[in-house]
Design a protein around this motif. Structure first.
Motif, PDB file in Angstrom:
ATOM      1  N   ARG A 183       0.839  -1.206   0.000  1.00 34.03           N
ATOM      2  CA  ARG A 183       0.000   0.000   0.000  1.00 34.03           C
ATOM      3  C   ARG A 183       0.870   1.251   0.000  1.00 34.03           C
ATOM      4  O   ARG A 183       0.594   2.208  -0.722  1.00 34.03           O
ATOM      5  CB  ARG A 183      -0.923  -0.005   1.222  1.00 34.03           C
ATOM      6  CG  ARG A 183      -1.772   1.253   1.358  1.00 34.03           C
ATOM      7  CD  ARG A 183      -2.686   1.184   2.582  1.00 34.03           C
ATOM      8  NE  ARG A 183      -3.459   2.418   2.727  1.00 34.03           N
ATOM      9  CZ  ARG A 183      -3.039   3.488   3.381  1.00 34.03           C
ATOM     10  NH1 ARG A 183      -1.837   3.491   3.957  1.00 34.03           N
ATOM     11  NH2 ARG A 183      -3.808   4.574   3.474  1.00 34.03           N
ATOM     12  N   ASP A 184       1.923   1.260   0.825  1.00 36.43           N
ATOM     13  CA  ASP A 184       2.782   2.444   0.884  1.00 36.43           C
ATOM     14  C   ASP A 184       3.472   2.702  -0.440  1.00 36.43           C
ATOM     15  O   ASP A 184       3.690   3.861  -0.819  1.00 36.43           O
ATOM     16  CB  ASP A 184       3.816   2.295   2.002  1.00 36.43           C
ATOM     17  CG  ASP A 184       3.264   2.704   3.359  1.00 36.43           C
ATOM     18  OD1 ASP A 184       2.049   2.964   3.441  1.00 36.43           O
ATOM     19  OD2 ASP A 184       4.038   2.757   4.335  1.00 36.43           O
ATOM     20  N   ARG A 185       3.815   1.640  -1.159  1.00 38.24           N
ATOM     21  CA  ARG A 185       4.437   1.849  -2.474  1.00 38.24           C
ATOM     22  C   ARG A 185       3.431   2.482  -3.427  1.00 38.24           C
ATOM     23  O   ARG A 185       3.781   3.366  -4.216  1.00 38.24           O
ATOM     24  CB  ARG A 185       4.930   0.522  -3.033  1.00 38.24           C
ATOM     25  CG  ARG A 185       5.601   0.638  -4.390  1.00 38.24           C
ATOM     26  CD  ARG A 185       6.928   1.344  -4.321  1.00 38.24           C
ATOM     27  NE  ARG A 185       7.917   0.518  -3.639  1.00 38.24           N
ATOM     28  CZ  ARG A 185       9.184   0.888  -3.446  1.00 38.24           C
ATOM     29  NH1 ARG A 185       9.605   2.060  -3.886  1.00 38.24           N
ATOM     30  NH2 ARG A 185      10.028   0.100  -2.812  1.00 38.24           N
ATOM     31  N   MET A 186       2.174   2.077  -3.350  1.00 42.27           N
ATOM     32  CA  MET A 186       1.171   2.692  -4.208  1.00 42.27           C
ATOM     33  C   MET A 186       0.937   4.149  -3.823  1.00 42.27           C
ATOM     34  O   MET A 186       0.703   4.993  -4.695  1.00 42.27           O
ATOM     35  CB  MET A 186      -0.144   1.912  -4.143  1.00 42.27           C
ATOM     36  CG  MET A 186      -0.208   0.710  -5.070  1.00 42.27           C
ATOM     37  SD  MET A 186       0.195   1.053  -6.811  1.00 42.27           S
ATOM     38  CE  MET A 186      -1.069   2.229  -7.264  1.00 42.27           C
ATOM     39  N   ILE A 187       1.032   4.457  -2.536  1.00 36.16           N
ATOM     40  CA  ILE A 187       0.934   5.864  -2.132  1.00 36.16           C
ATOM     41  C   ILE A 187       2.087   6.646  -2.748  1.00 36.16           C
ATOM     42  O   ILE A 187       1.896   7.770  -3.240  1.00 36.16           O
ATOM     43  CB  ILE A 187       0.951   5.990  -0.597  1.00 36.16           C
ATOM     44  CG1 ILE A 187      -0.339   5.414  -0.009  1.00 36.16           C
ATOM     45  CG2 ILE A 187       1.108   7.457  -0.176  1.00 36.16           C
ATOM     46  CD1 ILE A 187      -0.354   5.368   1.511  1.00 36.16           C
ATOM     47  N   PHE A 498      11.780  12.593   5.808  1.00 38.39           N
ATOM     48  CA  PHE A 498      12.849  12.760   6.801  1.00 38.39           C
ATOM     49  C   PHE A 498      13.676  11.480   6.961  1.00 38.39           C
ATOM     50  O   PHE A 498      14.024  11.073   8.068  1.00 38.39           O
ATOM     51  CB  PHE A 498      12.296  13.197   8.159  1.00 38.39           C
ATOM     52  CG  PHE A 498      11.404  14.404   8.108  1.00 38.39           C
ATOM     53  CD1 PHE A 498      11.708  15.479   7.289  1.00 38.39           C
ATOM     54  CD2 PHE A 498      10.249  14.468   8.874  1.00 38.39           C
ATOM     55  CE1 PHE A 498      10.885  16.596   7.242  1.00 38.39           C
ATOM     56  CE2 PHE A 498       9.419  15.573   8.832  1.00 38.39           C
ATOM     57  CZ  PHE A 498       9.749  16.641   8.008  1.00 38.39           C
ATOM     58  N   HIS A 499      13.997  10.882   5.838  1.00 47.19           N
ATOM     59  CA  HIS A 499      14.793   9.645   5.867  1.00 47.19           C
ATOM     60  C   HIS A 499      16.113   9.863   6.588  1.00 47.19           C
ATOM     61  O   HIS A 499      16.765  10.895   6.422  1.00 47.19           O
ATOM     62  CB  HIS A 499      15.069   9.171   4.442  1.00 47.19           C
ATOM     63  CG  HIS A 499      16.066   8.053   4.367  1.00 47.19           C
ATOM     64  ND1 HIS A 499      15.737   6.748   4.632  1.00 47.19           N
ATOM     65  CD2 HIS A 499      17.397   8.058   4.087  1.00 47.19           C
ATOM     66  CE1 HIS A 499      16.805   5.994   4.519  1.00 47.19           C
ATOM     67  NE2 HIS A 499      17.826   6.761   4.188  1.00 47.19           N
ATOM     68  N   THR A 559      10.140   8.050  10.496  1.00 43.75           N
ATOM     69  CA  THR A 559       8.753   8.419  10.215  1.00 43.75           C
ATOM     70  C   THR A 559       7.984   7.202   9.712  1.00 43.75           C
ATOM     71  O   THR A 559       6.939   6.841  10.238  1.00 43.75           O
ATOM     72  CB  THR A 559       8.684   9.565   9.196  1.00 43.75           C
ATOM     73  OG1 THR A 559       9.328  10.720   9.746  1.00 43.75           O
ATOM     74  CG2 THR A 559       7.238   9.925   8.864  1.00 43.75           C
ATOM     75  N   ASN A 560       8.486   6.581   8.643  1.00 48.27           N
ATOM     76  CA  ASN A 560       7.983   5.295   8.146  1.00 48.27           C
ATOM     77  C   ASN A 560       6.489   5.289   7.833  1.00 48.27           C
ATOM     78  O   ASN A 560       5.809   4.281   8.008  1.00 48.27           O
ATOM     79  CB  ASN A 560       8.306   4.163   9.128  1.00 48.27           C
ATOM     80  CG  ASN A 560       9.797   3.925   9.261  1.00 48.27           C
ATOM     81  OD1 ASN A 560      10.582   4.405   8.451  1.00 48.27           O
ATOM     82  ND2 ASN A 560      10.200   3.194  10.287  1.00 48.27           N
TER      83      ASN A 560
END
Length: 949
Positions: A183-187, A498-499, A559-560
Motif C-alpha cells: 500500500r505504501d508503495r502505491m501511495i 525525513f529519511h 517516520t515510516n
C-alpha cells in the motif's frame, strides 16, 4: 557431479535450491556452464579463467565484435584514437580526465559551445573502458528531485537528437513499468503521479491487470498496481560514449588514450596544469570524470579535492536469446523486490539493488587494469535478487543463463550525483558518482558542467548535487565503506519523509549530546552532526530505556509513513512549550563563521557580498541574503556585528562547506579580510518562549529588558559561572527567545544551569521537528528547502531586506533591479489546507502541485502541521501561466483573488493563501514579535490566525 564439491556451502543450501525449485526446466547446458565456471574459478587464476570464458563466448569469428564473460553488450571494437598514437599537447584550456560516458558528455557539450579545439580528453586506458561498458543502459526520467529530473530529461533529448543526426546511441523508447507490492508503495506512486504535472512527465497509474498487459512476462498475483512511464527507455552506454566523443572530435576535441593523470597543479588555489604519465599540459580548467577513480584522482592535488565515492559490487544477469521476446518489452522495476529487468538484443538483462550491498575494494586499493577490475561472481550474495527475479518472471525458469556480470559501481554517501566546482580549488570541476545510471545523468550533467566552465553559471539549479555539500568526514574511507552498504538499497527502497541513514552515525556531537540523549532525544543527522529530531521523555525515564553505564541507548529518528507520523504527539508538546512556556533546543549544527580585518575591508567586502546593508551598529544583527549574478540565493544568513571590524555569520547547517567556498572566492585576494570557520568552537543552545527573558535573567547580571537588549541585537553574557557567551536575541522561528553561542568548555555547565533554573517555568527540550513546525506556521523561508540559487528576495517576500535605496553595488543588484521594474513571475505563499483530517488522510510532505481555479500554478516546497492553525500548512511558489504555458507577472491581487487546492497523492484539498507572515494568537503576546514578520512586502498588511475551536 555433486554441487557441494564446487559451490560455496551457503550456495548449496540456498541458491541451488532456488534454481531447482524455480527452474525445473533449467537446461543441462546452463548447469554444465555453471559448474564449469565454478570449477575453473577454484583451480586456475582469475585472468586465465576470464581468457577461457571469453574464448567460449566469442561470436562472429573474423568480425570486429566482442563479448566477455562480464560484458553486457555486443559492441563494435573501435578506438577513438583512429589507430595512430596521439601526442599530448603542451597546453589546453580544459583537460577532462575520464573517457567514460560522463567525460564524453562534458567534452561533447564543450565542443557544442565552441571550446572543442581548446579541450583535451585523456583516459588512462581506452575510452569507454571504465565502468561504461557494464552499465545497465536504463534511462528513466523520474528522479528524487526536480533538478535531477531536468538533467535526465536533457539526457533523453540529447540521445534523440543524436539518433536524428545518425549517431548511434542504442536509444529505444520502450517505456518503463514500476510495480508495487504494498500500500505504501502505491501511495508513493500516487504522489509521483501528482508530481508529474509539476515535472512535466507523462505517466499513468495502472492496475495489476493493466500492468500484465503492458508486460505479459510478469506475475501479478501479489501486486497492488503500478506506474507506467511511456517516455522512459534504454540506450547503449558504450555506443553513446563513442558517439559523443566522435561528435566532439568533429568539433575539435583532442583525445589522448593510455595516458594517466598523476597530478593536478594549482597556483593560489586555481588550476594551472595537469601532470600525466606522458608529460605536463598547462590548462585553466580541469574536469574530474573519473568514475569510481574520481576519489583517487581528487587526491592528486594539493590541497586534495574531496570526492566522496566508494565502489560496491553490482550484478547483472544475462540470459541467452529468448524466442519470441518482444524487443519493445518495457523496462520493469519491481521496487519492493529490489530488481529490474529489460530486453537486450533478444535476451533478458536483469539486475537489482539489494538492501544490503557489498563494498568492493574495501582496502581502498582500486585495480588499474581492466582484467583486475572485473569482480568474481558471488552467487551467495546475488541469490537475494535471483529469488525475486524468478518470483516476478516465472518464465525465467525456461531461460538459459549466459553469464552473471559483477561490475563495480561507485556511490556517494547520500546516493546523489556529485557535480560542480570543487571548494578546494577554483576551476576544478567534478562530474562523478552517477551510480549505475550514468547515461540517465550524462547528457544533462555534461551540459551543465560545460555551461559552468564557459559561462560561469548553468541553466540548471544543481545546488543539492554540488560537490561542496560535503565535509572532510564524508571522504573518510571507512565511513564510505560502511555507508555504501546502505546506499544502493535506497534506489528502490521507499524513502519516507525525513529519511535517516543508519550508518556513519555518532560522528559530530555537541558537548551536551549525552545530556540530550539522557533526556530522551531521538536523533537526526545533518552534515554528520547528531541533532535531536524530537524527545521522548517516557523513553528516557521508563524502565524500557535500558540505561547502561549511565548512557541511554542511541535512537535514530524515523517516520515510516505518509500519514500521521509516530512523533506527532511529542512534537506537539514541544511546540506548546516553545509558544507558551520555555523550550530548549540544540542549534549547535548551524554554520558559524567569523570575519574580521584591521581596517574597514571586512565591511566593504560584506557590503558587496550581501544584498542587505551590513553597516549596522556594533551589537546589532542583520538578516541578509548573498545573491548570485542572477539574483538567486547563494546563502541566507544572519550577521552579528561583534566589533567595528568583526562579524559573526550564522548560516544553515548544510552550507558549512558551500557558503564558505563561495565567500572565499569573492573576498579580496590580498588577504586583508580574514575568515574562520568556528562552527566546532561553539555549542549553540536556543531558549525560546514567553518566559525565556525572565528565566534567563535569573542566570545573568546583564539587563535583558527590551530597552537594553532589543530584538535583533547581540550581547556577550556571563551565565552561571561561565563567561564569553555570545547571546543573540533571535530564534529563527519568530518566537521570543535567545540563541546562546557558548564556548565548548562551558557548554555542559551552562546547559545544567538552564535546565535547573527552567524547571519552575516548565522548561522542555524541543527537537528540530518542533522548530520546523514553528517556522512553517510563521511563514519563515529556509535555504535549501524554500530558497535556492534561482530564488530571489523579491519572489519570497523579502524585498524589504534588499538595499535598493542605497547607492552601492552588490552581487546580483542589476538582476534584482530589473526584476523589481519588470515584476516577479512567481510568488512565495503560505497555504492553509482545509477539509483535511490529519488523523487518517495522507499528509503533504513537499513537492505537491498547487492549483488555482482548477489550473496548475506551482508546487509546494515545505510542509508542516500547524498546531495553532490546527491544520496542515504548506509553503510554496505560485506562478501565472498563460494559455501557452508561458509564465507571466504575478501580483498580490493575482494571489489573493484565486481559489486554491493542493494535490496530496491524487486528492485535491482546498487551501487558503497567505502572502505575509501571520500573527499567531498566544496567551502571552509580545509587541516585538508581533511587529516582526519574516515574509512580507506590505508592512501594514496583517494576517491574523485564530485557533480553531
Amino acid at each position: 557431479m555433486n554441487p557441494a564439491h564446487v559451490l560455496p556451502p551457503s550456495f548449496t543450501t540456498s541458491c541451488f535450491n532456488i534454481i531447482l525449485v524455480y527452474m525445473p526446466r533449467l537446461s543441462c547446458e546452463h548447469l554444465m556452464m555453471f559448474h564449469q565456471h565454478q570449477i575453473i574459478h577454484s583451480v586456475i587464476s582469475t585472468t586465465a579463467c576470464r581468457r577461457l570464458l571469453n574464448a567460449r563466448h566469442i561470436t562472429g569469428v573474423g568480425s570486429r565484435y566482442q563479448t566477455t564473460a562480464s560484458f553486457p553488450y555486443e559492441v563494435e571494437d573501435i578506438s577513438v584514437s583512429d589507430g595512430a598514437p596521439v601526442s599530448l599537447p603542451k597546453e589546453a584550456k580544459v583537460v577532462i580526465c575520464g573517457g567514460g560516458v560522463m567525460g564524453a558528455a562534458v567534452a561533447y557539450h564543450l565542443a557544442e559551445l565552441g571550446w572543442g579545439p581548446q579541450t583535451v580528453l585523456i583516459d588512462k586506458g581506452r575510452c569507454g573502458g571504465g565502468t561504461t561498458w557494464h552499465l545497465s543502459g536504463l534511462v528513466g526520467v523520474f528522479k528524487p528531485s526536480l533538478a535531477q529530473v531536468k538533467l535526465a530529461k536533457s539526457s533523453v533529448q540529447l540521445y534523440k537528437n543524436m539518433e536524428a543526426r545518425g549517431l548511434k546511441t542504442g536509444w529505444k523508447e520502450c517505456g518503463s513499468l514500476c510495480i508495487a507490492r504494498t500500500r505504501d508503495r502505491m501511495i508513493a506512486f500516487r504522489r509521483m503521479k501528482a508530481q508529474a504535472v509539476s515535472w512535466d512527465i507523462d505517466c499513468d497509474l495502472v492496475t495489476p491487470q493493466e500492468a500484465q498487459k503492458l508486460c505479459p512476462l510478469i506475475a501479478v498475483d501479489d501486486l497492488q498496481g503500478g506506474l507506467w512511464i511511456p517516455g522512459d527507455g534504454v540506450g547503449d552506454p558504450y555506443q553513446i560514449c563513442l558517439s559523443l566523443i566522435s561528435a566532439a572530435k568533429e568539433g575539435g576535441l583532442q583525445v589522448v588514450e593510455n595516458c594517466a593523470v598523476q597530478q593536478v597543479l594549482n597556483q593560489n588555489r586555481k588550476v594551472v596544469a595537469v601532470g600525466t604519465s606522458r608529460g605536463m599540459v598547462e590548462c585553466q580548467y580541469f574536469v574530474n570524470c573519473g568514475g569510481f577513480w574520481a576519489r583517487k584522482i581528487g587526491k592528486m592535488s594539493e590541497p586534495y579535492v574531496k570526492v566522496p565515492l566508494h565502489a560496491c559490487e553490482h550484478y547483472y544477469l544475462h540470459t541467452k536469446p529468448i524466442p519470441g521476446l518482444d524487443p519493445m518489452t518495457p523496462v520493469v522495476r519491481d521496487l519492493d523486490g529490489h530488481i529490474y529487468f529489460r530486453e537486450n538484443g533478444g535476451s533478458l538483462l536483469a539486475g537489482g539493488f539489494e538492501p544490503k550491498a557489498k563494498p568492493a575494494f574495501e582496502d581502498g586499493t582500486i585495480p588499474e587494469s581492466s582484467e583486475e577490475r572485473i569482480l568474481p561472481e558471488d552467487w551467495d550474495h546475488f541469490h537475494v535478487l535471483l529469488e525475486q527475479m524468478l518470483h516476478r518472471v516465472p518464465s525465467l525458469g525456461d531461460a538459459v543463463l549466459e553469464r552473471l556480470c559483477n561490475g563495480p559501481e561507485a556511490f556517494s554517501p547520500d546516493c546523489k550525483w556529485i557535480v560542480g566546482e570543487a571548494p578546494e580549488i577554483q576551476n576544478y570541476y567534478v562530474a562523478a558518482g552517477m551510480k549505475t545510471i550514468g547515461i540517465s545523468a550524462a547528457g544533462g550533467v555534461g551540459r551543465a558542467t560545460a555551461e559552468l566552465i564557459v559561462n560561469g553559471s548553468s541553466s540548471y539549479d544543481m545546488y543539492e548535487l554540488d560537490v561542496s555539500r560535503f565535509l572532510g568526514l564524508h571522504n573518510n574511507r571507512k565511513f564510505l565503506r560502511d555507508r555504501v552498504r546502505e546506499v544502493p538499497g535506497l534506489h528502490y527502497g521507499i524513502i519516507y519523509p525525513f529519511h535517516e541513514f543508519k550508518t556513519g552515525r555518532n560522528l559530530r556531537m555537541s558537548p551536551i549530546y549525552p545530556k540530550l540523549r539522557e533526556a530522551g532525544a531521538v536523533f537526526g543527522q545533518v552534515m554528520g552532526y547528531e541533532r535531536p529530531a524530537w524527545f521522548d521523555p517516557g523513553y528516557a525515564s521508563g524502565n524500557e530505556s535500558g540505561s547502561k553505564n549511565g548512557l541511554h541507548p542511541y535512537r535514530i529518528a524515523y517516520t515510516n509513513t505518509y500519514g500521521k507520523p509516530p512523533w506527532f504527539n511529542f512534537v506537539h508538546d514541544e511546540y506548546e512549550a516553545c509558544r507558551e512556556q520555555v523550550g530548549l533546543s540544540d542549534y549547535s549544527s548551524f554554520t558559524k563563521i567569523d570575519f574580521w580585518s584591521k581596517g574597514t575591508e571586512v565591511v566593504d567586502s560584506l557590503q558587496y557580498l550581501c544584498s542587505n546593508d551590513v553597516d549596522i551598529p556594533v551589537g546589532a544583527i542583520i538578516h541578509t541574503g548573498m545573491q548570485n549574478k542572477k539574483g538567486g540565493y547563494e546563502n541566507d544568513c544572519s550577521l552579528a556585528r561583534i566589533a567595528e571590524n568583526h562579524y559573526m555569520m550564522i548560516a544553515p547547517t548544510i552550507q558549512q562547506t558551500r557558503c564558505k567556498a563561495w565567500i572565499q572566492r569573492h573576498l579580496p585576494t590580498d588577504g586583508s579580510v580574514s575568515l574562520s570557520d568556528v562552527t566546532s568552537m561553539y555549542t549553540a543552545i536556543c531558549v525560546m518562549g514567553p518566559f525565556s527573558r525572565v528565566f534567563l535573567s535569573e542566570l545573568t547580571d546583564t539587563d535583558l529588558s527590551p530597552k537594553s537588549f532589543p530584538f535583533f541585537t547581540f550581547k556577550e553574557l556571563d551565565i552561571g559561572l561561565a563567561n564569553g557567551i555570545r547571546a543573540m536575541n533571535i530564534t529563527h522561528t519568530g518566537e521570543l527567545g535567545y540563541v546562546l553561542y557558548i564556548p565548548n568548555e562551558f557548554a555542559l555547565h551552562v546547559y545544567t544551569q538552564l535546565i535547573e533554573a527552567g524547571q519552575k517555568y516548565g522548561i522542555r527540550h524541543a527537537g528540530y521537528y518542533a522548530m520546523r513546525a514553528l517556522r512553517v506556521e510563521r511563514f519563515f523561508a529556509f535555504w535549501g528547502q524554500d530558497l535556492d540559487t534561482t530564488t530571489t528576495p523579491l519572489e519570497c517576500g523579502r524585498s524589504w531586506r534588499v538595499k535598493f535605496n542605497r547607492d552601492m553595488d552588490f552581487v546580483g543588484r542589476d538582476a534584482l533591479m530589473k526584476q523589481r521594474d519588470e515584476g516577479v513571475k512567481r510568488m512565495y505563499v503560505q497555504l492553509i489546507v482545509q477539509d483535511h483530517d490529519h488523523e487518517v488522510d495522507i499528509w503533504p510532505w513537499g513537492t505537491e502541485p498547487i492549483y488555482r481555479n482548477g489550473k496548475y500554478v506551482g508546487a509546494i516546497t515545505t510542509t508542516g502541521y500547524g498546531f495553532t492553525f490546527q491544520k496542515q500548512v504548506c509553503l510554496g511558489f505560485v506562478q501565472n501561466f498563460d494559455d501557452k504555458g508561458t509564465a507571466q507577472v504575478v501580483t498580490p491581487e493575482y494571489i489573493t483573488t484565486g481559489q486554491y487546492e493542493v494535490d496530496i497523492a491524487g486528492i485535491r484539498y482546498p487551501a487558503k493563501a497567505n502572502l505575509h507572515s501571520p500573527n499567531l494568537p498566544t496567551k502571552y503576546p509580545d509587541k516585538e514579535r508581533l511587529a516582526y514578520r519574516a515574509t512580507r512586502d506590505i508592512v501594514n498588511d496583517v494576517v491574523i490566525s485564530t485557533r480553531s475551536k
